[in-house]
Design a protein around this motif. Sequence first.
Motif, mmCIF file in Angstrom:
data_model
loop_
_atom_site.group_PDB
_atom_site.id
_atom_site.type_symbol
_atom_site.label_atom_id
_atom_site.label_comp_id
_atom_site.label_asym_id
_atom_site.label_seq_id
_atom_site.Cartn_x
_atom_site.Cartn_y
_atom_site.Cartn_z
ATOM 1 N N LYS A 75 -15.206 8.016 6.365
ATOM 2 C CA LYS A 75 -15.111 7.096 5.028
ATOM 3 C C LYS A 75 -14.618 5.672 5.463
ATOM 4 N N LYS A 76 -15.279 4.734 4.672
ATOM 5 C CA LYS A 76 -14.433 3.329 4.886
ATOM 6 C C LYS A 76 -13.405 3.416 3.893
ATOM 7 N N THR A 77 -12.189 3.024 4.200
ATOM 8 C CA THR A 77 -11.152 2.926 3.549
ATOM 9 C C THR A 77 -10.470 1.952 3.226
ATOM 10 N N ALA A 78 -10.147 1.519 2.008
ATOM 11 C CA ALA A 78 -9.586 0.281 1.660
ATOM 12 C C ALA A 78 -8.101 0.442 0.917
ATOM 13 N N VAL A 79 -7.006 -0.538 0.965
ATOM 14 C CA VAL A 79 -5.811 -0.459 0.344
ATOM 15 C C VAL A 79 -5.558 -1.927 -0.267
ATOM 16 N N PRO A 80 -4.705 -1.763 -1.224
ATOM 17 C CA PRO A 80 -4.526 -2.749 -1.976
ATOM 18 C C PRO A 80 -3.400 -3.928 -1.737
ATOM 19 N N ARG A 81 -3.607 -5.160 -2.056
ATOM 20 C CA ARG A 81 -2.846 -6.358 -1.663
ATOM 21 C C ARG A 81 -2.793 -6.952 -2.940
ATOM 22 N N VAL A 82 -1.377 -7.526 -3.379
ATOM 23 C CA VAL A 82 -1.378 -8.286 -4.532
ATOM 24 C C VAL A 82 -1.032 -9.612 -4.133
ATOM 25 N N PHE A 96 -3.161 1.287 10.717
ATOM 26 C CA PHE A 96 -2.188 1.099 10.233
ATOM 27 C C PHE A 96 -1.277 -0.243 10.562
ATOM 28 N N GLY A 97 -1.636 -0.436 11.930
ATOM 29 C CA GLY A 97 -1.396 -1.842 12.427
ATOM 30 C C GLY A 97 -1.831 -2.991 11.695
ATOM 31 N N GLN A 98 -2.713 -2.718 10.683
ATOM 32 C CA GLN A 98 -3.216 -4.016 10.150
ATOM 33 C C GLN A 98 -2.386 -4.203 8.829
ATOM 34 N N LEU A 99 -1.421 -3.292 8.621
ATOM 35 C CA LEU A 99 -0.583 -3.606 7.489
ATOM 36 C C LEU A 99 0.797 -4.150 7.800
ATOM 37 N N LYS A 100 1.193 -4.836 6.873
ATOM 38 C CA LYS A 100 2.574 -5.367 6.976
ATOM 39 C C LYS A 100 3.446 -5.285 5.725
ATOM 40 N N PRO A 101 5.051 -5.192 5.595
ATOM 41 C CA PRO A 101 5.679 -4.929 4.493
ATOM 42 C C PRO A 101 5.413 -6.200 3.610
ATOM 43 N N SER A 102 5.149 -5.897 2.239
ATOM 44 C CA SER A 102 5.195 -6.956 1.230
ATOM 45 C C SER A 102 6.801 -7.224 1.095
ATOM 46 N N LYS A 103 7.158 -8.398 0.133
ATOM 47 C CA LYS A 103 8.681 -8.693 -0.191
ATOM 48 C C LYS A 103 9.356 -7.681 -0.739
ATOM 49 N N PHE A 104 8.512 -6.757 -1.330
ATOM 50 C CA PHE A 104 8.976 -5.483 -2.031
ATOM 51 C C PHE A 104 9.181 -4.226 -0.978
ATOM 52 N N GLY A 105 8.526 -4.383 0.170
ATOM 53 C CA GLY A 105 8.981 -3.516 1.270
ATOM 54 C C GLY A 105 7.774 -2.532 1.083
ATOM 55 N N ILE A 106 6.697 -2.863 0.554
ATOM 56 C CA ILE A 106 5.513 -2.110 0.365
ATOM 57 C C ILE A 106 4.312 -2.434 1.271
ATOM 58 N N THR A 112 -3.534 -12.366 8.101
ATOM 59 C CA THR A 112 -3.870 -12.777 9.136
ATOM 60 C C THR A 112 -4.005 -12.060 10.521
ATOM 61 N N PHE A 113 -4.062 -10.804 10.263
ATOM 62 C CA PHE A 113 -4.242 -9.884 11.209
ATOM 63 C C PHE A 113 -5.911 -10.279 12.046
ATOM 64 N N PRO A 114 -5.629 -10.239 13.266
ATOM 65 C CA PRO A 114 -6.807 -10.851 13.837
ATOM 66 C C PRO A 114 -8.139 -10.003 13.363
ATOM 67 N N GLY A 115 -9.232 -10.263 12.958
ATOM 68 C CA GLY A 115 -10.576 -9.534 12.874
ATOM 69 C C GLY A 115 -10.374 -8.601 11.651
ATOM 70 N N LEU A 116 -9.412 -8.622 10.649
ATOM 71 C CA LEU A 116 -9.333 -7.987 9.671
ATOM 72 C C LEU A 116 -10.572 -8.206 8.708
ATOM 73 N N VAL A 117 -11.187 -7.038 8.604
ATOM 74 C CA VAL A 117 -12.545 -7.173 7.689
ATOM 75 C C VAL A 117 -11.764 -7.276 6.571
#
Length: 197
Positions: A75-82, A96-106, A112-117
Amino acid sequence: MGMNEEEIKKQLRQEVFRRREQATDEEVSEKSRRIFRRITVSEAYKKAETIFTYVGFGHEVMTQPFIEQAWRDGKKTAVPRVDPHRQMSFWYIHSFGQLKPSKFGILEPDPTFPGLVLQADDAKNVLMIMPGVAFDPMLHRVGYGGSYYDRYLKRHMDFVRYAVAFEFQIFDSVPYDLMDVPPQAIYTEERILGHET
């Protein structure tokens, strides 16, 4: 009635946060697995090309093993960013390496991740897994107060919408607004409320 809806929602949030704190990591992990075992055998999951889901945080229903399962199932899988303007968008991730914590820790997709679709918002044939704080058997949902999902889903009414929650997040009734976009079903570790589509 004494209390207005906002006060009731605030109390529900405090109560659910208290119940989450009391749950052990093992309970959260085991119950989350039970919830997603049900979802992965649902017709909506089998038919969906793309899964939109959140990244679990602080004793929410844990989604990481489910995301890994979705990847294994092709499955293609997508997660949210605000964004800074409080707009939510969904981004495809492959690790999961394409994720980084927001200011709330989420954990959020790191643009900026290289090649992030890029954004997945125009995806078709989507199963959306919604978080929430409190729910009732009529499928009403109290979120975290930002209205992100309601605003987002108004533009994507073709998505299948399943909420996930622990039994301790289900109340007899919760305040709701006619502008809310409710889930079509709520999956808990014990049961499915509403209708699978």
